[in-house]
Design an enzyme around this catalytic site. Structure first.
Site, PDB file in Angstrom:
ATOM      1  N   ASP A  16       0.863  -1.183   0.000  1.00 49.58           N
ATOM      2  CA  ASP A  16       0.000   0.000   0.000  1.00 49.58           C
ATOM      3  C   ASP A  16       0.900   1.234   0.000  1.00 49.58           C
ATOM      4  OD1 ASP A  16      -3.105   0.769   1.190  1.00 49.58           O
ATOM      5  OD2 ASP A  16      -1.512   2.248   1.406  1.00 49.58           O
ATOM      6  N   ASP A  54      -3.790   2.510  -5.222  1.00 44.67           N
ATOM      7  CA  ASP A  54      -2.502   2.522  -4.519  1.00 44.67           C
ATOM      8  C   ASP A  54      -2.228   1.249  -3.737  1.00 44.67           C
ATOM      9  OD1 ASP A  54      -4.210   2.836  -2.331  1.00 44.67           O
ATOM     10  OD2 ASP A  54      -2.792   4.137  -1.294  1.00 44.67           O
ATOM     11  N   GLU A  55      -2.895   0.160  -4.085  1.00 47.08           N
ATOM     12  CA  GLU A  55      -2.616  -1.069  -3.333  1.00 47.08           C
ATOM     13  C   GLU A  55      -2.756  -2.316  -4.194  1.00 47.08           C
ATOM     14  OE1 GLU A  55      -5.677  -2.478  -0.599  1.00 47.08           O
ATOM     15  OE2 GLU A  55      -6.804  -0.661  -1.041  1.00 47.08           O
TER      16      GLU A  55
END
Ligand code: TTP
Ligand code: CA
Length: 362
Positions: free
Chosen positions: A9, A109-110
């Site tokens: 993340d 974002d992960e």
């Protein structure tokens, strides 16, 4: 061999991208905002850096309230530019994808990744690989990230959140129960405010309480499906595979222009080969695109994007060329000379899905 799964993340993602593009922001509270337009202060904070969070700024908070929280300290209120964050996200995902067995992007974002084969099931090798990913992302994109490694997705996700920012938490199979037990139940993915409230009302506060709660009691409260999930998750059991969700979710091409320029025709001419290339790729994969973005990168490496979502998905080259030209025309009106230019197609769909959709519609 038992599985080894990771979750990565990116830290305070949108705000960190803004810091990367403008390093002078690093010592300032940075608030990435969605302005709703009515007044200068109407809108919400999408995310903020840790400097801002120290004052109590939170995601989703009205901008006016965030300003009050800063208590007179000057902050940078920056307009959210989703297209820009996607460019960074795509590059980070490629860094991870090339180093793992399977990558499952779970958000901008992960991502989860399976590294069982890559590491031969060895946690020492997994730790080294996690450090390599973090290091590569930091060296190439200047972004810090937090990684969790464990025997499954549930544990990896909790582990990546355990030490933030710039953390690495490795939980070996034998350590899972000791790691999870003291944590609060809302650390478990899928336990939102409603579920948490119901659990707390039943004196289930820590993961260990949940792990030892009688199955019938959980079933009465949540129904069979959620009860089974909660029981398993709190015991560190999760069989969900890491799945590559159908390859590319986007296609993009970037070029470095011969000279820095603001000339639409010049940029259009230089972009022609990559545009044809990306279109060929689209057709060869039997895909339609619904969203098209143009990307401009400047001397100082800052990125500006414009994007458009079409009413219906298409693979028509003339539509692509026309949209790209129009988007560049608006982009160039608002900014200076570009050093690099690019195009990105997203919301890709299979031609087969597309056909069945039109059949239904007809
Ligand atoms: P998160 O990973 O939840 O948050 P973050 O990356 O900002 O912070 P950290 O991981 O360090 O805790 O969300 C990823 C991005 O999604 C975030 O940068 C902005 C966006 N986002 C919103 O727009 N609104 C929200 O309420 C949240 C939580 C995130
Ligand atoms: Ca994040």
């Amino acid at each position: 061999m038992s599985r080894i799964v990771g979750h990565l993340d990116l830290d305070y993602f949108y705000a960190q991208v803004e810091e990367v593009e403008n390093p002078s922001l690093r010592d300032t509270p940075v608030l990435v905002c969605v302005f709703s337009g009515r007044t200068e202060e109407s809108g919400v904070v999408s995310t903020s850096n840790y400097k801002a969070r120290a004052y109590g700024v939170k995601s989703g908070m009205p901008i006016a309230l965030a300003k009050r929280r800063l208590n007179g300290v000057e902050g940078a209120f920056i307009r959210m530019d989703h297209g820009k964050y996607e460019v960074y996200s795509d590059r980070v995902m490629e860094i991870i994808r090339s180093r793992v067995d399977v990558l499952e992007q779970a958000g901008i974002d992960e991502a989860f990744f399976d590294i069982t084969k890559k590491t031969g099931g060895d946690y020492g090798a997994a730790t080294a690989l996690a450090l390599e990913l973090k290091d590569k992302i930091f060296r190439e994109e200047k972004l810090t990230s937090s990684v969790g490694i464990g025997p499954n997705k549930v544990v990896a996700k909790i582990a990546s959140d355990f030490k933030k920012p710039n953390g690495l938490t490795v939980v070996r199979t034998i350590e899972v129960l000791a790691f999870l037990s003291p944590l609060s139940i809302n650390r478990i993915y899928g336990v939102g405010p409603k579920t948490a409230k119901l659990l707390e009302e039943n004196d289930i506060m820590a993961v260990s309480d949940l792990a030892s709660a009688p199955a019938e009691r959980l079933e009465d409260l949540f129904g069979k499906k959620l009860a089974v999930y909660l029981h398993n998750a709190s015991n560190g059991v999760d069989e969900e595979p890491v799945i590559d969700r159908g390859g590319a979710s986007q296609l993009s091409r970037m070029i470095t222009l011969k000279h820095d320029t603001n000339d639409l025709d010049q940029i259009g001419a230089e972009l022609l080969p990559p545009l044809r290339d990306v279109h060929e790729k689209l057709v060869s994969k039997n895909l339609f695109f619904r969203n098209v973005s143009t990307i401009g990168i400047f001397k100082d490496l800052s990125i500006h994007t414009r994007s458009k979502t079409l009413e219906t998905p298409t693979n028509d080259y003339s539509v692509l060329e026309r949209e790209v030209r129009e988007l560049f025309a608006t982009l160039l009106r608002e900014v200076g000379d570009l050093r690099r230019a690019g195009v990105r197609l997203s919301e890709l769909q299979d031609m087969v899905d597309q056909r069945s959709l039109t059949e239904f519609a007809g």
